[in-house]
Enzyme design. Sequence first.
Site, PDB file in Angstrom:
ATOM      1  N   GLU A 168       0.813  -1.227   0.000  1.00 34.73           N
ATOM      2  CA  GLU A 168       0.000   0.000   0.000  1.00 34.73           C
ATOM      3  C   GLU A 168       0.847   1.277   0.000  1.00 34.73           C
ATOM      4  O   GLU A 168       0.712   2.139   0.871  1.00 34.73           O
ATOM      5  CB  GLU A 168      -0.960   0.010   1.195  1.00 34.73           C
ATOM      6  CG  GLU A 168      -1.946  -1.142   1.191  1.00 34.73           C
ATOM      7  CD  GLU A 168      -3.050  -1.012   2.235  1.00 34.73           C
ATOM      8  OE1 GLU A 168      -3.005  -0.070   3.065  1.00 34.73           O
ATOM      9  OE2 GLU A 168      -3.964  -1.846   2.224  1.00 34.73           O
ATOM     10  N   GLU A 366      -5.086  -8.672   0.461  1.00 34.82           N
ATOM     11  CA  GLU A 366      -5.805  -8.343   1.700  1.00 34.82           C
ATOM     12  C   GLU A 366      -7.273  -8.127   1.370  1.00 34.82           C
ATOM     13  O   GLU A 366      -7.616  -7.573   0.329  1.00 34.82           O
ATOM     14  CB  GLU A 366      -5.282  -7.057   2.370  1.00 34.82           C
ATOM     15  CG  GLU A 366      -3.955  -7.177   3.064  1.00 34.82           C
ATOM     16  CD  GLU A 366      -3.531  -5.879   3.757  1.00 34.82           C
ATOM     17  OE1 GLU A 366      -4.405  -5.111   4.232  1.00 34.82           O
ATOM     18  OE2 GLU A 366      -2.319  -5.636   3.812  1.00 34.82           O
TER      19      GLU A 366
END
Length: 468
Positions: A168, A366
């Site tokens: 991320e 995720e």
Amino acid sequence: MEQKLQFPEGFWWGAASSGPQTEGWYGKRHENVMDYWYRNQRNDFFDGVGPDVASDFYHHYPEDFRLMKEIGLNSFRTSIQWSRLIKDLETGEPDPEGVEFYRNLIAEAKKNGIELVLNLHHFDLPAELLEKYGGWQSKHVVDLYEKFARTAFELFGDDVKYWTTFNEPMVIPEAGWLYGFHWPKLTGKGKEALQIMYNINLASAKAIQAYRDLEKDGEIGIILNLTPSYPRSQSEEDLKAAAFADDFFNNSFLDPAVKGKFPEHLVEVIEKDGVKWDETKEELETIANNTVDFLGVNYYHPKRVMAPSNPEKYPDWMPDKYYEEWEWPEARINPYRGWEIYPQAMYDIAKNVQDNYGNIKWFVSENGMGVEGEEKYRNADGSIDDDYRIEFYKEHLAQLHRAMEEGSNCFGYHPWTAMDCWSWNNAYKNRYGFIGIDLNDQKRTIKKSGRWFKAVSDENAVTIETEE
């Protein structure tokens, strides 16, 4: 009526976590930015709980890998901490204690038949590099990261086949420089944020180049949080706002990682606004020539956007000049996290990667549902009936399966997370794990979702309820 959705042979049924959120402080050589934040502003953290012990994975990893095997995990993503592995940040010299820990961890995963994915950066820049050089604003830090990556590949590249450069990366400028919800908690620093975005893309490409230079027998990718932007209406203004939000928050990392170049429209906007990052021809060639082998996609919630109502209120450059968020009245919200639950976006992401990014192979790195106060669902044996989590996963897997039936090249599903872990300043407020952790004694207990996941993994299929 029930329907069984079969997944391809060899599909990854795993989970995701990270070093700084599980390992604890013990044995570490340097503080990272999260350690530093906690030490200096403890009140920012839910119930004052910090990363010093976390889930004590440092001491519990043999037990944790056994439990992961018990719930059917055939793969697991965690991270190597720069602040643990490296003794001398300037030279990339490794720390013997860190090397031994990661060697033992890799051996334990192998013993339990679990394929490891090792990520190199999970919001955990060594704090002294932020203080000394301004962190990812500095190209010197890019070079130091490349040294760290090379050290990791040299040490463990023969034993670990799957690597990722960043988790991320967009969150680093977004949270630290634009909106101030992660350390260093700055706001409104649009120009600096753009340079950070560029530098991290360059760092990722340099790590990929280092990996390929070493000719290891494996693959390297990146993990991106893709948050699709849905326009309020089909008006030209709202569509433009959604396209910009997608370019800024998603494609600014997705395009360089897969296509080797930045989104054209984003570059046009920042050039026009006089805030373009500092770049060289050689750096752009490095980015162009070092694209990923595979992609990891983190998906939790969508972004709902509309044309900005007052773009003039940003005298200093901010992306908010070009879009504004709005709340869809029909949204289902997870009340504990405040995030919209929208499984359809899983399908939309899969199709976007298929149609616009060469159908590169990818996995869900995720996806999860954080819930506060899970102990109220606890049984006498300590287990937790987290049926809401099972339903969340079923809905998202159904959408993923639909896209895969249409040709999306997805090879795995890694929910967040294997065991409850420390979530930055949210600490343990919202629990996500298949395995519950009692922070008082670090006792592990498999939740109902963990038993369900074992059945899914064993059958390589998920059973959903249909209306017909």
